[in-house]
Design a protein around this motif. Structure first.
Motif, mmCIF file in Angstrom:
data_model
loop_
_atom_site.group_PDB
_atom_site.id
_atom_site.type_symbol
_atom_site.label_atom_id
_atom_site.label_comp_id
_atom_site.label_asym_id
_atom_site.label_seq_id
_atom_site.Cartn_x
_atom_site.Cartn_y
_atom_site.Cartn_z
ATOM 1 N N ASN A 46 110.996 39.013 77.476
ATOM 2 C CA ASN A 46 111.980 40.099 77.449
ATOM 3 C C ASN A 46 113.189 39.768 78.322
ATOM 4 O O ASN A 46 114.337 40.055 77.959
ATOM 5 N N ALA A 47 112.928 39.159 79.489
ATOM 6 C CA ALA A 47 114.025 38.800 80.386
ATOM 7 C C ALA A 47 114.935 37.757 79.744
ATOM 8 O O ALA A 47 116.163 37.806 79.901
ATOM 9 N N GLU A 48 114.340 36.826 79.009
ATOM 10 C CA GLU A 48 115.138 35.796 78.344
ATOM 11 C C GLU A 48 116.026 36.413 77.266
ATOM 12 O O GLU A 48 117.201 36.049 77.129
ATOM 13 N N LYS A 49 115.474 37.380 76.520
ATOM 14 C CA LYS A 49 116.253 38.033 75.463
ATOM 15 C C LYS A 49 117.443 38.794 76.044
ATOM 16 O O LYS A 49 118.529 38.814 75.480
ATOM 17 N N ARG A 50 117.222 39.445 77.207
ATOM 18 C CA ARG A 50 118.273 40.277 77.805
ATOM 19 C C ARG A 50 119.113 39.513 78.829
ATOM 20 O O ARG A 50 120.027 40.080 79.414
ATOM 21 N N SER A 51 118.756 38.239 79.071
ATOM 22 C CA SER A 51 119.424 37.425 80.097
ATOM 23 C C SER A 51 119.312 38.074 81.469
ATOM 24 O O SER A 51 120.247 38.036 82.277
ATOM 25 N N ASP A 52 118.173 38.705 81.725
ATOM 26 C CA ASP A 52 117.921 39.328 83.020
ATOM 27 C C ASP A 52 117.534 38.284 84.053
ATOM 28 O O ASP A 52 117.004 37.218 83.719
ATOM 29 N N GLY A 53 117.760 38.594 85.319
ATOM 30 C CA GLY A 53 117.309 37.729 86.391
ATOM 31 C C GLY A 53 115.815 37.879 86.630
ATOM 32 O O GLY A 53 115.130 38.648 85.958
ATOM 33 N N ALA A 54 115.303 37.125 87.601
ATOM 34 C CA ALA A 54 113.874 37.144 87.927
ATOM 35 C C ALA A 54 113.672 37.932 89.219
ATOM 36 O O ALA A 54 114.315 37.652 90.231
ATOM 37 N N ASP A 55 112.807 38.918 89.178
ATOM 38 C CA ASP A 55 112.552 39.796 90.319
ATOM 39 C C ASP A 55 111.159 39.533 90.871
ATOM 40 O O ASP A 55 110.162 39.912 90.258
#
Length: 290
Positions: free
Chosen positions: A261-270
């Motif tokens: 999901n993070a890859e799809k949204r280009s989110d950072g890593a928490d």
């Protein structure tokens, strides 16, 4: 052995994406593994049994190899697999789902990381327990005993600093090589036909719990020094591994989904997600660094 592990965990995660020219040492030899997992730790037969007995059969995964020239081999799903006679050879290691980690003072990123590593502290959650694998406890002693480069030295070359504090090989480095490893760390799957579809899923990184459990059962039921597998013990351990529902297995599934999901949204890593994903499911805490 004395090593500086703070902020590192280079042997417990795949840090190849952090460097421009990664050192893919596991794929230099004549028998490259079929999977793409980095530094998959080979568990002993007793390690495998202890993990399953403790409910962690869903945290284990197999490794198979391409055959070298002159090796026995079998073809499964159109892929040549190294074998002993007509039996595919494999070992069992700890799963490495993607986790948000920040080794070597880098920014947090999603990297394949040992199922038992806390992504915040970069410490092993089972380090002080009876489950801590023999191979992990002996590392990097094995490499030093074999006069092979350690992961500590690879990290030093890539990021600087001092990781390998003591470069002398310990006298009790229990290296298992060659025939003595058979049935102890390297196992023979009894029927290659049972692996139809499994090798294809392994190559795609889509192994199912039942796939992994089949290898776990064979490893747990293997006999030292031989390719023999005890049928009743195999069935028991296969079933228990397939039915396992540990925090590590459930967390692995969620980490995979969150990373996608993070890859799809280009989110950072928490990294703080570890509290929800692992600790709220029952993962042991780590002491942190002093």
């Amino acid at each position: 052995m004395e090593v500086n592990c703070e902020g590192c965990a280079g042997c417990c995660l795949d840090w190849r994406p952090l460097v421009a020219a990664p050192d893919d040492h596991e794929r230099r030899g004549a028998r490259p593994p079929l999977d793409d997992t980095y530094n998959l730790v080979p568990l002993t037969r007793e390690d495998v049994r202890e993990f399953v007995d403790s409910g962690y059969g869903d945290a284990l995964t197999p490794r198979l190899w391409s055959p070298a020239e002159g090796d026995d081999r079998v073809e499964i799903d159109g892929t040549a697999v190294a074998a002993v006679g007509d039996r595919p050879v494999f070992f069992v290691g700890l799963r490495k789902p993607p986790k948000p980690v920040a080794p070597f003072d880098t920014e947090a990123r999603w990297l394949p990381t040992c199922a038992f590593l806390d992504p915040e502290t970069l410490q092993c959650r089972i380090h002080d327990s009876a489950l801590y694998p023999e191979e992990c406890g002996d590392y990097p002693g094995h490499n030093l005993a074999l006069e092979a480069e350690t992961e500590c030295e690879r990290v030093e070359d890539a990021f600087g600093g001092e990781r390998l504090v003591d470069g002398e090989a310990p006298e009790d480095a229990g290296v298992l090589l060659g025939p003595q490893a058979l049935g102890e760390k390297v196992f023979c799957y009894p029927d290659a036909d049972e692996l139809t579809g499994v090798v294809e899923r392994l190559l795609a990184g889509e192994l199912r719990q039942a796939d992994r459990a089949a290898f776990v059962g064979v490893a747990a039921a293997s006999a030292p020094g031989t390719a023999a597998v005890e049928p009743t013990k195999r069935e028991t351990y296969t079933e228990r591994a397939e039915d396992a529902d540990s925090w590590a297995g459930r967390a692995a599934a969620e980490w995979v989904q969150r990373a996608a999901n993070a890859e799809k949204r280009s989110d950072g890593a928490d990294q703080s997600l570890a509290v929800h994903v692992e600790e709220e499911r029952g993962a042991p805490s780590t002491p942190g660094w002093e």
